[in-house]
Scaffold this motif. Structure first.
Motif, PDB file in Angstrom:
ATOM      1  N   THR A  92       0.834  -1.197   0.000  1.00  0.00           N
ATOM      2  CA  THR A  92       0.000   0.000   0.000  1.00  0.00           C
ATOM      3  C   THR A  92       0.873   1.253   0.000  1.00  0.00           C
ATOM      4  O   THR A  92       1.681   1.445   0.912  1.00  0.00           O
ATOM      5  CB  THR A  92      -0.902   0.021   1.246  1.00  0.00           C
ATOM      6  N   PRO A  93       0.747   2.130  -1.002  1.00  0.00           N
ATOM      7  CA  PRO A  93       1.582   3.342  -1.051  1.00  0.00           C
ATOM      8  C   PRO A  93       1.256   4.281   0.109  1.00  0.00           C
ATOM      9  O   PRO A  93       0.103   4.454   0.493  1.00  0.00           O
ATOM     10  CB  PRO A  93       1.228   3.976  -2.398  1.00  0.00           C
ATOM     11  N   MET A  94       2.329   4.870   0.687  1.00  0.00           N
ATOM     12  CA  MET A  94       2.155   5.833   1.778  1.00  0.00           C
ATOM     13  C   MET A  94       2.549   7.240   1.343  1.00  0.00           C
ATOM     14  O   MET A  94       1.841   8.199   1.610  1.00  0.00           O
ATOM     15  CB  MET A  94       2.984   5.411   2.994  1.00  0.00           C
ATOM     16  N   PHE A  95       3.707   7.367   0.698  1.00  0.00           N
ATOM     17  CA  PHE A  95       4.166   8.669   0.217  1.00  0.00           C
ATOM     18  C   PHE A  95       5.108   8.430  -0.958  1.00  0.00           C
ATOM     19  O   PHE A  95       5.512   7.301  -1.235  1.00  0.00           O
ATOM     20  CB  PHE A  95       4.866   9.468   1.323  1.00  0.00           C
ATOM     21  N   THR A  96       5.435   9.508  -1.647  1.00  0.00           N
ATOM     22  CA  THR A  96       6.279   9.423  -2.836  1.00  0.00           C
ATOM     23  C   THR A  96       7.448  10.400  -2.712  1.00  0.00           C
ATOM     24  O   THR A  96       7.247  11.560  -2.314  1.00  0.00           O
ATOM     25  CB  THR A  96       5.487   9.748  -4.108  1.00  0.00           C
ATOM     26  N   ILE A  97       8.663   9.912  -3.050  1.00  0.00           N
ATOM     27  CA  ILE A  97       9.860  10.758  -3.041  1.00  0.00           C
ATOM     28  C   ILE A  97      10.539  10.620  -4.399  1.00  0.00           C
ATOM     29  O   ILE A  97      10.944   9.509  -4.780  1.00  0.00           O
ATOM     30  CB  ILE A  97      10.823  10.360  -1.904  1.00  0.00           C
ATOM     31  N   PHE A  98      10.629  11.748  -5.121  1.00  0.00           N
ATOM     32  CA  PHE A  98      11.256  11.757  -6.446  1.00  0.00           C
ATOM     33  C   PHE A  98      10.658  10.688  -7.366  1.00  0.00           C
ATOM     34  O   PHE A  98      11.365  10.024  -8.129  1.00  0.00           O
ATOM     35  CB  PHE A  98      12.758  11.564  -6.343  1.00  0.00           C
ATOM     36  N   GLY A  99       9.362  10.500  -7.254  1.00  0.00           N
ATOM     37  CA  GLY A  99       8.680   9.552  -8.119  1.00  0.00           C
ATOM     38  C   GLY A  99       8.685   8.117  -7.621  1.00  0.00           C
ATOM     39  O   GLY A  99       8.073   7.249  -8.256  1.00  0.00           O
ATOM     40  N   PHE A 100       9.358   7.838  -6.517  1.00  0.00           N
ATOM     41  CA  PHE A 100       9.403   6.487  -5.964  1.00  0.00           C
ATOM     42  C   PHE A 100       8.410   6.384  -4.808  1.00  0.00           C
ATOM     43  O   PHE A 100       8.439   7.195  -3.876  1.00  0.00           O
ATOM     44  CB  PHE A 100      10.803   6.132  -5.470  1.00  0.00           C
TER      45      PHE A 100
END
Length: 258
Positions: A92-100
């Motif tokens: 489950t995605p939580m946050f995104t950093i530089f597209g990751f």
């Protein structure tokens, strides 16, 4: 001082409240704590294990500053692995950093590894780090660990500093001759010669040590000048520790079925 005298066991460490506990019990309990902690997966149980390890640190009167520096060095070693897990574990995605995208499952797994590693390392420092290396060797020998392995550990602890001093002298000699490390073949060859000379000198020193030990009556076995004996306080410590480990397992099971 003779080599045999240097192998005499030291039973107690006065700075630790449980320093008088039988070293064999401390070795077995440290292994038991590591096995139980590694088997935990719930964060509540892992935080409890870390709290238990912190309690052991307090009982052992370990200096807080140096202990935290050791733990920080270990955390920096595994930081790269822990930092990559949230971005490489699907979930489950939580946050995104530089597209990751960082997944909840990956972050959970990273926290699990960090808590497990710190709890086990802290408990080992408290239970085994406050024990003389010679005493630890005798305890392992009394627990029927391979005798050659125990001897290798004891002599490594005894002579690792000697080899470090030898390395420092050779590096100083290289600098006195104008050596400055650079990214070229000359530097690589020089470091290769340094490693080779370290191995040659280590072999020569080991032969001299073996000859000296044989002259002092060493026959390949560790002389035990004192026998370990489990006393009442030892069994009380083992029982209390076993109850604490059972509590960790209980917390894990309770949270699994919630």
């Amino acid at each position: 001082m003779s080599i045999l005298a240097s192998l005499a066991p030291v039973r107690t460490m006065p700075q630790a409240r449980f320093g008088a506990v039988d070293p064999r019990a401390r070795v077995v309990l440290s292994v038991g704590f590591a096995l139980v902690t590694v088997g935990l997966s719930e964060l509540v149980a892992l935080f409890a294990a870390l709290a238990m390890a912190t309690g052991l640190m307090i009982m052992a009167h370990l200096p807080v500053g140096s202990t935290l520096r050791r733990m920080a060095a270990m955390d920096l070693f595994i930081f790269a692995l822990i930092a990559m897990l949230p971005f490489t574990t699907p979930g489950t995605p939580m946050f995104t950093i530089f597209g990751f995208e960082a997944s909840r499952e990956g972050l959970h797994h990273a926290v699990q590894i960090a808590l497990t590693a710190n709890a086990v390392a802290l408990a080992m420092l408290a239970l085994l780090g406050t024990m003389e290396a010679v005493t630890l060797g005798h305890a392992l020998h009394a627990l029927r660990c391979p005798e050659r392995l125990v001897q290798l550990m004891m002599f490594t602890v005894r002579y690792i500093e000697v080899l470090g001093e030898e390395y420092a002298r050779m590096r100083q000699a290289m600098r006195a001759r104008g050596f400055r490390p650079r990214s070229n073949w000359h530097s690589y060859r020089s470091y290769g010669y340094l490693v080779g000379m370290m191995l040659v000198r280590a072999i020569e020193r080991s032969e001299r040590i073996l000859g000296a030990m044989k002259c002092r009556g060493f026959t390949g076995r560790i002389p035990l000048l004192e026998r370990f004996e489990m006393r009442r306080r030892d069994w009380q410590f083992v029982a209390g520790f076993a109850v604490a480990l059972a509590a960790l397992i209980g917390i894990e099971v309770a949270n699994v079925f919630v």
